[in-house]
Design a protein around this motif. Structure first.
Motif, PDB file in Angstrom:
ATOM      1  N   LYS A  17      -4.132   5.471 -53.873  1.00  0.00           N
ATOM      2  CA  LYS A  17      -3.365   4.266 -54.191  1.00  0.00           C
ATOM      3  C   LYS A  17      -2.744   4.310 -55.583  1.00  0.00           C
ATOM      4  O   LYS A  17      -3.368   4.753 -56.526  1.00  0.00           O
ATOM      5  CB  LYS A  17      -4.279   3.041 -54.084  1.00  0.00           C
ATOM      6  N   ALA A  65      -0.295  -2.814 -59.040  1.00  0.00           N
ATOM      7  CA  ALA A  65      -1.327  -2.357 -58.100  1.00  0.00           C
ATOM      8  C   ALA A  65      -2.412  -3.414 -57.939  1.00  0.00           C
ATOM      9  O   ALA A  65      -2.859  -3.689 -56.814  1.00  0.00           O
ATOM     10  CB  ALA A  65      -1.919  -1.036 -58.580  1.00  0.00           C
ATOM     11  N   ARG A  66      -2.842  -4.023 -59.024  1.00  0.00           N
ATOM     12  CA  ARG A  66      -3.862  -5.084 -58.945  1.00  0.00           C
ATOM     13  C   ARG A  66      -3.365  -6.283 -58.154  1.00  0.00           C
ATOM     14  O   ARG A  66      -4.106  -6.883 -57.383  1.00  0.00           O
ATOM     15  CB  ARG A  66      -4.278  -5.526 -60.348  1.00  0.00           C
ATOM     16  N   ASP A 124      -3.554  -5.638 -54.556  1.00  0.00           N
ATOM     17  CA  ASP A 124      -4.951  -5.700 -54.107  1.00  0.00           C
ATOM     18  C   ASP A 124      -5.376  -7.134 -53.815  1.00  0.00           C
ATOM     19  O   ASP A 124      -6.237  -7.363 -52.970  1.00  0.00           O
ATOM     20  CB  ASP A 124      -5.895  -5.099 -55.158  1.00  0.00           C
ATOM     21  N   THR A 125      -4.779  -8.106 -54.501  1.00  0.00           N
ATOM     22  CA  THR A 125      -5.153  -9.502 -54.254  1.00  0.00           C
ATOM     23  C   THR A 125      -4.408 -10.097 -53.067  1.00  0.00           C
ATOM     24  O   THR A 125      -4.973 -10.913 -52.343  1.00  0.00           O
ATOM     25  CB  THR A 125      -4.918 -10.395 -55.499  1.00  0.00           C
ATOM     26  N   PRO A 150      -5.822  -7.635 -49.530  1.00  0.00           N
ATOM     27  CA  PRO A 150      -7.074  -6.982 -49.908  1.00  0.00           C
ATOM     28  C   PRO A 150      -7.676  -6.152 -48.773  1.00  0.00           C
ATOM     29  O   PRO A 150      -7.424  -6.411 -47.598  1.00  0.00           O
ATOM     30  CB  PRO A 150      -7.990  -8.158 -50.242  1.00  0.00           C
ATOM     31  N   GLU A 151      -8.444  -5.166 -49.185  1.00  0.00           N
ATOM     32  CA  GLU A 151      -9.265  -4.435 -48.220  1.00  0.00           C
ATOM     33  C   GLU A 151     -10.504  -5.279 -47.989  1.00  0.00           C
ATOM     34  O   GLU A 151     -11.269  -5.518 -48.918  1.00  0.00           O
ATOM     35  CB  GLU A 151      -9.663  -3.075 -48.780  1.00  0.00           C
ATOM     36  N   ASP A 185      -8.654   0.359 -45.404  1.00  0.00           N
ATOM     37  CA  ASP A 185      -7.392   0.300 -46.150  1.00  0.00           C
ATOM     38  C   ASP A 185      -6.176   0.433 -45.237  1.00  0.00           C
ATOM     39  O   ASP A 185      -5.037   0.372 -45.705  1.00  0.00           O
ATOM     40  CB  ASP A 185      -7.348   1.365 -47.249  1.00  0.00           C
ATOM     41  N   PRO A 238      -4.238  -3.286 -44.678  1.00  0.00           N
ATOM     42  CA  PRO A 238      -3.660  -3.701 -45.952  1.00  0.00           C
ATOM     43  C   PRO A 238      -2.487  -2.806 -46.386  1.00  0.00           C
ATOM     44  O   PRO A 238      -1.512  -3.292 -46.961  1.00  0.00           O
ATOM     45  CB  PRO A 238      -4.828  -3.604 -46.932  1.00  0.00           C
ATOM     46  N   ARG A 274       1.249  -4.149 -47.274  1.00  0.00           N
ATOM     47  CA  ARG A 274       1.876  -3.864 -48.571  1.00  0.00           C
ATOM     48  C   ARG A 274       3.237  -3.198 -48.393  1.00  0.00           C
ATOM     49  O   ARG A 274       4.183  -3.489 -49.133  1.00  0.00           O
ATOM     50  CB  ARG A 274       0.956  -2.992 -49.423  1.00  0.00           C
ATOM     51  N   HIS A 317      -0.109   3.287 -50.636  1.00  0.00           N
ATOM     52  CA  HIS A 317      -0.970   2.145 -50.338  1.00  0.00           C
ATOM     53  C   HIS A 317      -2.320   2.543 -49.740  1.00  0.00           C
ATOM     54  O   HIS A 317      -3.152   1.672 -49.479  1.00  0.00           O
ATOM     55  CB  HIS A 317      -0.255   1.191 -49.380  1.00  0.00           C
ATOM     56  N   ARG A 320      -6.024   4.806 -49.863  1.00  0.00           N
ATOM     57  CA  ARG A 320      -6.978   5.314 -50.856  1.00  0.00           C
ATOM     58  C   ARG A 320      -6.988   6.842 -50.942  1.00  0.00           C
ATOM     59  O   ARG A 320      -7.144   7.397 -52.017  1.00  0.00           O
ATOM     60  CB  ARG A 320      -8.396   4.835 -50.523  1.00  0.00           C
TER      61      ARG A 320
END
Length: 139
Positions: free
Chosen positions: A15, A64-65, A68-69, A72-73, A86, A89, A93, A123, A125
């Motif tokens: 990611k 990126a943060r 994530d919100t 989310p995973e 992942d 999500p 994204r 997007h 991991r």
């Protein structure tokens, strides 16, 4: 009027945003097209493309943060999890960003602002090998 097509292979480390300016700018310069339109196309449903600030690494971290919100995973949250937590999500994204960019070309270069960079936004991991197709049309 001329056109050219090329595929870039981008290796990701998982990611995050991967700068792709150098290979894109290099390829465009090699084509000898002074004025035209560059299209970039990401051939994936769990990675995307974006134009973003290239001066402050904190911008990329905050982006990126943020993603994530909003996507989310969360095990058990999504029905589609064929490739792990992942998976869905990553699709969300991608849907919220872009898989295609169009950038004018003038004086043989994509017309980017001073602080604009081109990025592949991974997007997932795990590291992936992503393909971005470049199409340049002009003269």
């Amino acid at each position: 009027m001329r056109q050219a097509v090329h595929s870039l292979t981008i290796e990701t480390n998982g990611k995050g945003l991967v700068p792709i300016d150098r290979p894109v700018l290099h390829w465009v310069a090699e084509q000898g097209i002074e004025t035209g339109l560059l299209t970039l196309w990401c051939r994936h449903t769990s990675a995307s493309l974006t134009v973003q600030e290239n001066a402050s690494p904190e911008v990329l971290t905050d982006i990126a943060r943020y993603f994530d919100t909003i996507a989310p995973e969360a095990p058990g949250r999504y029905t589609h999890d064929d490739e792990g937590p992942d998976d869905m999500p990553a699709h969300l994204r991608t849907m919220l960003t872009q898989t295609q960019l169009s950038i004018p070309v003038a004086d043989g270069r994509p017309v980017l602002g001073t602080w604009q960079g081109l990025y592949l936004f991974e997007h997932r991991r795990r590291p992936h090998r992503r393909t971005v197709v470049l199409h340049l049309l002009g003269e």
